[in-house]
Scaffold this motif. Structure first.
Motif, mmCIF file in Angstrom:
data_model
loop_
_atom_site.group_PDB
_atom_site.id
_atom_site.type_symbol
_atom_site.label_atom_id
_atom_site.label_comp_id
_atom_site.label_asym_id
_atom_site.label_seq_id
_atom_site.Cartn_x
_atom_site.Cartn_y
_atom_site.Cartn_z
ATOM 1 N N ARG A 4 -6.393 16.089 7.902
ATOM 2 C CA ARG A 4 -4.933 16.034 7.836
ATOM 3 C C ARG A 4 -4.437 14.593 7.939
ATOM 4 N NH1 ARG A 4 -3.745 21.001 11.853
ATOM 5 N NH2 ARG A 4 -4.104 22.677 10.369
ATOM 6 N N ARG A 5 -5.013 13.834 8.871
ATOM 7 C CA ARG A 5 -4.602 12.446 9.068
ATOM 8 C C ARG A 5 -4.868 11.616 7.817
ATOM 9 N NH1 ARG A 5 -6.439 7.610 10.009
ATOM 10 N NH2 ARG A 5 -8.620 8.223 10.020
ATOM 11 N N LEU A 15 -3.253 8.903 2.751
ATOM 12 C CA LEU A 15 -3.338 8.792 1.295
ATOM 13 C C LEU A 15 -1.954 8.945 0.661
ATOM 14 C CD1 LEU A 15 -5.371 8.440 -1.018
ATOM 15 C CD2 LEU A 15 -5.596 10.921 -1.082
ATOM 16 N N TYR A 16 -1.166 9.874 1.167
ATOM 17 C CA TYR A 16 0.202 10.056 0.676
ATOM 18 C C TYR A 16 1.019 8.780 0.905
ATOM 19 C CZ TYR A 16 4.936 11.821 0.214
ATOM 20 O OH TYR A 16 6.235 11.992 -0.163
ATOM 21 N N ARG A 22 0.035 6.154 -1.595
ATOM 22 C CA ARG A 22 0.609 6.424 -2.913
ATOM 23 C C ARG A 22 2.074 6.014 -2.962
ATOM 24 N NH1 ARG A 22 -1.914 12.145 -3.138
ATOM 25 N NH2 ARG A 22 -3.951 11.710 -4.021
ATOM 26 N N SER A 23 2.801 6.298 -1.898
ATOM 27 C CA SER A 23 4.206 5.908 -1.836
ATOM 28 C C SER A 23 4.355 4.401 -1.857
ATOM 29 C CB SER A 23 4.859 6.461 -0.569
ATOM 30 O OG SER A 23 4.813 7.858 -0.558
ATOM 31 N N GLN A 24 3.500 3.709 -1.129
ATOM 32 C CA GLN A 24 3.539 2.252 -1.111
ATOM 33 C C GLN A 24 3.189 1.677 -2.475
ATOM 34 O OE1 GLN A 24 0.965 0.821 1.948
ATOM 35 N NE2 GLN A 24 2.294 1.496 3.621
ATOM 36 N N GLY A 75 -9.891 4.784 -2.866
ATOM 37 C CA GLY A 75 -11.231 5.343 -3.030
ATOM 38 C C GLY A 75 -11.916 5.611 -1.706
ATOM 39 N N VAL A 76 -11.747 4.709 -0.764
ATOM 40 C CA VAL A 76 -12.383 4.865 0.547
ATOM 41 C C VAL A 76 -11.856 6.113 1.248
ATOM 42 C CG1 VAL A 76 -12.606 3.826 2.839
ATOM 43 C CG2 VAL A 76 -12.846 2.402 0.805
ATOM 44 N N ILE A 77 -10.554 6.288 1.230
ATOM 45 C CA ILE A 77 -9.954 7.447 1.903
ATOM 46 C C ILE A 77 -10.346 8.740 1.201
ATOM 47 C CG2 ILE A 77 -7.763 8.586 2.442
ATOM 48 C CD1 ILE A 77 -6.605 5.795 2.962
ATOM 49 N N ARG A 78 -10.319 8.742 -0.125
ATOM 50 C CA ARG A 78 -10.696 9.948 -0.863
ATOM 51 C C ARG A 78 -12.149 10.328 -0.579
ATOM 52 N NH1 ARG A 78 -9.409 8.027 -6.352
ATOM 53 N NH2 ARG A 78 -11.085 9.419 -6.922
#
Length: 71
Positions: A19-20, A25-26, A29-31, A44-47
């Motif tokens: 969840r964190r 990631l969201y 994407r906004s940034q 890529g790292v987070i995914r």
């Protein structure tokens, strides 16, 4: 996050971490839309971290099913 670190986590911690990371990631994407990112490689790292966590979660679920079927 390494696979060995993920294996040490409890089931609830894995859910919380997924969840964190999805929230992070969201935010990234906004940034990316509104401003320049410091490190675009973070996507890529987070995914990949999310994928590792979900893979471990699925493996544990399957292991529990096979253990339950063996009994």
């Amino acid at each position: 996050m390494k696979a060995s670190e993920i294996r040490e986590l409890k089931d609830e911690e894995i859910v919380h971490e997924v969840r964190r990371l999805r929230r992070e990631l969201y935010t990234l994407r906004s940034q990316a839309v509104t401003e320049k990112l410091e490190n675009p490689r973070q996507f890529g790292v987070i995914r990949k971290d999310i994928a590792r966590l979900l893979t471990e979660q699925t493996a544990r679920r399957n292991q529990a099913k096979t253990a339950g079927a063996a009994e």
